[in-house]
Write a protein that holds these residues in place. Structure first.
Motif, PDB file in Angstrom:
ATOM      1  N   LEU A 141      -3.501  60.760 -12.718  1.00 40.23           N
ATOM      2  CA  LEU A 141      -4.952  60.377 -11.375  1.00 40.23           C
ATOM      3  C   LEU A 141      -6.155  59.361 -11.940  1.00 40.23           C
ATOM      4  CD1 LEU A 141      -6.030  64.377 -12.119  1.00 40.23           C
ATOM      5  CD2 LEU A 141      -5.398  63.421 -10.207  1.00 40.23           C
ATOM      6  N   ARG A 142      -6.255  59.029 -12.595  1.00 44.74           N
ATOM      7  CA  ARG A 142      -6.932  56.969 -12.815  1.00 44.74           C
ATOM      8  C   ARG A 142      -5.675  56.394 -12.197  1.00 44.74           C
ATOM      9  NH1 ARG A 142      -6.302  53.664 -17.590  1.00 44.74           N
ATOM     10  NH2 ARG A 142      -7.623  52.196 -16.863  1.00 44.74           N
ATOM     11  N   ALA A 143      -5.233  56.377 -12.317  1.00 44.98           N
ATOM     12  CA  ALA A 143      -3.968  55.622 -11.476  1.00 44.98           C
ATOM     13  C   ALA A 143      -4.484  55.553 -10.010  1.00 44.98           C
ATOM     14  CB  ALA A 143      -2.516  55.286 -11.687  1.00 44.98           C
ATOM     15  N   THR A 144      -4.119  56.580  -9.218  1.00 45.76           N
ATOM     16  CA  THR A 144      -4.252  56.897  -7.703  1.00 45.76           C
ATOM     17  C   THR A 144      -5.773  56.448  -7.427  1.00 45.76           C
ATOM     18  OG1 THR A 144      -4.914  59.009  -8.134  1.00 45.76           O
ATOM     19  CG2 THR A 144      -2.671  58.682  -8.260  1.00 45.76           C
ATOM     20  N   ARG A 145      -6.613  56.745  -7.675  1.00 44.35           N
ATOM     21  CA  ARG A 145      -8.139  56.566  -7.812  1.00 44.35           C
ATOM     22  C   ARG A 145      -8.407  54.432  -7.812  1.00 44.35           C
ATOM     23  NH1 ARG A 145      -9.670  62.070 -11.346  1.00 44.35           N
ATOM     24  NH2 ARG A 145      -8.917  63.742  -9.364  1.00 44.35           N
ATOM     25  N   GLU A 146      -8.176  53.675  -9.022  1.00 41.49           N
ATOM     26  CA  GLU A 146      -8.435  52.932  -9.218  1.00 41.49           C
ATOM     27  C   GLU A 146      -7.418  51.532  -9.400  1.00 41.49           C
ATOM     28  OE1 GLU A 146      -9.594  53.057 -13.164  1.00 41.49           O
ATOM     29  OE2 GLU A 146     -10.543  54.790 -13.050  1.00 41.49           O
ATOM     30  N   ASP A 155      -5.889  50.367  -6.408  1.00 44.98           N
ATOM     31  CA  ASP A 155      -5.662  49.948  -5.823  1.00 44.98           C
ATOM     32  C   ASP A 155      -7.246  48.694  -6.279  1.00 44.98           C
ATOM     33  OD1 ASP A 155      -4.480  51.178  -5.433  1.00 44.98           O
ATOM     34  OD2 ASP A 155      -4.623  51.472  -2.607  1.00 44.98           O
ATOM     35  N   ALA A 156      -7.905  49.125  -6.512  1.00 40.54           N
ATOM     36  CA  ALA A 156      -9.169  47.640  -6.866  1.00 40.54           C
ATOM     37  C   ALA A 156      -9.480  47.466  -7.996  1.00 40.54           C
ATOM     38  CB  ALA A 156     -10.723  49.162  -6.891  1.00 40.54           C
ATOM     39  N   SER A 157      -8.352  47.885  -8.722  1.00 46.21           N
ATOM     40  CA  SER A 157      -8.042  46.879  -9.851  1.00 46.21           C
ATOM     41  C   SER A 157      -6.591  46.258 -10.485  1.00 46.21           C
ATOM     42  CB  SER A 157      -8.515  47.676 -11.364  1.00 46.21           C
ATOM     43  OG  SER A 157      -7.108  49.058 -11.618  1.00 46.21           O
ATOM     44  N   LEU A 158      -5.953  46.186  -8.732  1.00 43.84           N
ATOM     45  CA  LEU A 158      -4.672  45.588  -9.288  1.00 43.84           C
ATOM     46  C   LEU A 158      -4.504  44.447  -9.700  1.00 43.84           C
ATOM     47  CD1 LEU A 158      -2.100  45.826  -8.356  1.00 43.84           C
ATOM     48  CD2 LEU A 158      -2.361  45.376  -6.161  1.00 43.84           C
ATOM     49  N   ALA A 159      -5.804  43.420  -9.218  1.00 44.85           N
ATOM     50  CA  ALA A 159      -5.520  41.643  -9.864  1.00 44.85           C
ATOM     51  C   ALA A 159      -5.715  41.636 -10.750  1.00 44.85           C
ATOM     52  CB  ALA A 159      -7.228  41.002  -9.508  1.00 44.85           C
ATOM     53  N   ASP A 160      -6.638  42.515 -11.699  1.00 39.16           N
ATOM     54  CA  ASP A 160      -6.389  42.582 -13.302  1.00 39.16           C
ATOM     55  C   ASP A 160      -5.169  43.081 -13.937  1.00 39.16           C
ATOM     56  OD1 ASP A 160      -8.213  42.632 -15.644  1.00 39.16           O
ATOM     57  OD2 ASP A 160      -7.685  44.819 -15.626  1.00 39.16           O
ATOM     58  N   TYR A 161      -4.597  44.030 -13.186  1.00 40.23           N
ATOM     59  CA  TYR A 161      -3.402  45.080 -13.659  1.00 40.23           C
ATOM     60  C   TYR A 161      -2.318  43.784 -13.652  1.00 40.23           C
ATOM     61  CZ  TYR A 161       0.350  48.096 -13.696  1.00 40.23           C
ATOM     62  OH  TYR A 161       1.561  49.029 -14.166  1.00 40.23           O
ATOM     63  N   ARG A 162      -2.451  43.518 -12.179  1.00 36.27           N
ATOM     64  CA  ARG A 162      -1.001  42.370 -12.549  1.00 36.27           C
ATOM     65  C   ARG A 162      -1.587  40.979 -13.803  1.00 36.27           C
ATOM     66  NH1 ARG A 162       2.204  42.050  -8.096  1.00 36.27           N
ATOM     67  NH2 ARG A 162       1.358  43.165  -6.191  1.00 36.27           N
TER      68      ARG A 162
END
Length: 385
Positions: A333-338, A340-347
């Motif tokens: 659920l967290r991933a579905t919500r967050e 897209d917004a945190s994609l740069a940090d995730y990458r």
């Protein structure tokens, strides 16, 4: 000192580099050892029947040669039993001649020892005291004492290595068909503030041939997320399940799930991650037991896909502990919500993991060099004779 190395492979008709991670691991190890200044040649010792690697491996470009066991007798100084099992008498001969034999263990040792008799699986038994050293990855650290006792030799930890070369080649093939591998954000500026992004199409890639990596917990994680928010999961794809689709346990589990009752679940055979994710999924849910280093992880992270996992080793993705399907559901659920917004940090976090497991990372090369010199020098291996 110039060391000639042989690494075992097992070839068969119709082989594909994506059938398992072991074939890729052999290539990564061979290429890493080629970088060491004291390694003269790398030969692949084929215990199969094709005398050629899968078509995805360019042997000439990689400077690798493949040979039968008898041809390797005078061609190698150190033998890695890795991709296939060698004849014990031949290994005894090699060790009697002063050559060194290392078991590079990729599978989970304890499960490999216990599951065959418990579940009546076929197995090829070997005499344990065949090796001079055993190399294990960090994922199997708990098995070190067991392996020392069983095999009567030293056991050492070596790096988990992965490289995107095969994934990149597959991505290029996928692109030729008009498909794109890599996470695509589901939100854009045109969406209203209170509008939810589209739910994830989840891919579950566990092989389902062992308790080490099976799809039961990932299915329950998708169920947890779906019960909490039905818009969070638009599809659940359970791969590698066709061989057990009629088993009463799986049928009972699947039929008990709301996500299945809603018609959002599909059960598949085996697919490679690049081709499947490019067409059918945009998130990966995974589970392991005693196998926290897994090629699925860097494959998914390389594409920027949200990876919900329970690997304490992996400092990236969305982590849940142990068998905690409820926390796994919360992380989905967290991933579905967050995401897209945190994609740069995730990458960025994903890239740090990818860099750390690169076979050509100097820290990894140094460890391989130390271990290889240790097995040769401590035992005074005869080199080139």
């Amino acid at each position: 000192m110039a060391i000639r190395i042989g690494i075992t492979v097992v070839t068969h008709q119709g082989q594909n580099i994506w059938q398992n991670g072991l074939g890729q691991n052999v290539v990564f190890l061979a290429e890493a050892l080629q970088k060491l200044p004291f390694v003269e040649t790398i030969s692949l010792i084929d215990v199969g029947d094709q005398n050629a690697l899968p078509p995805q491996v360019d042997m000439a470009a990689k400077g690798l040669r493949i040979m039968r066991t008898q041809d390797a007798t005078d061609a190698v100084d150190v033998v890695f039993e890795m991709g296939g099992t060698l004849d014990t008498q031949w290994l005894d001969l090699m060790r009697a001649r002063g050559k060194k034999v290392v078991f590079y263990c990729c599978g989970q040792p304890y499960v490999g020892l216990v599951e065959p008799p418990v579940f009546e699986k076929p197995v090829h038994t070997i005499r344990p005291d065949r090796y001079d050293e055993i190399w294990l990855m960090h994922k199997d650290r708990l098995s070190i004492p067991m392996m020392r006792t069983l095999h009567r030799c030293d056991v050492h930890l070596i790096p988990f290595i992965w490289h995107p070369q095969f994934l990149e080649n597959r991505i290029a093939e996928v692109n030729e068909h008009g498909l794109q591998f890599g996470y695509q954000p589901r939100t854009d500026a045109s969406m209203k503030r209170d509008q939810k992004p589209q739910g994830f199409r989840v891919g579950i890639f566990e092989p389902n041939i062992s308790v080490v990596k099976a799809s039961s917990i990932p299915m329950l994680i998708c169920e947890e997320a779906y019960r909490a928010d039905q818009s969070s999961v638009s599809a659940m794809h359970a791969l590698n399940t066709l061989h057990m689709k009629d088993h009463p346990t799986l049928v009972h589990l699947a039929n008990s799930l709301d996500v299945v009752k809603a018609g959002k679940a599909t059960f598949h055979g085996r697919h490679d991650i690049a081709g499947f994710m490019a067409q059918f999924a945009d998130a990966v849910v995974s589970h392991q037991w005693g196998n926290d280093q897994n090629y699925l992880y860097p494959d998914a992270l390389y594409g920027g896909y949200p990876l919900i996992h329970n690997s304490p080793w992996l400092d990236a993705g969305y982590y849940y502990p142990n068998f905690d399907a409820q926390e796994g559901g919360r992380q989905l659920l967290r991933a579905t919500r967050e995401h897209d917004a945190s994609l740069a940090d995730y990458r960025a976090r994903a890239q740090r993991v990818i860099d750390s497991v690169n076979p050509f990372n100097q820290a990894n090369l140094d460890i391989f060099a130390d271990r290889l010199l240790h097995v040769c020098n401590n035992g005074e291996a005869k080199v080139g004779v």
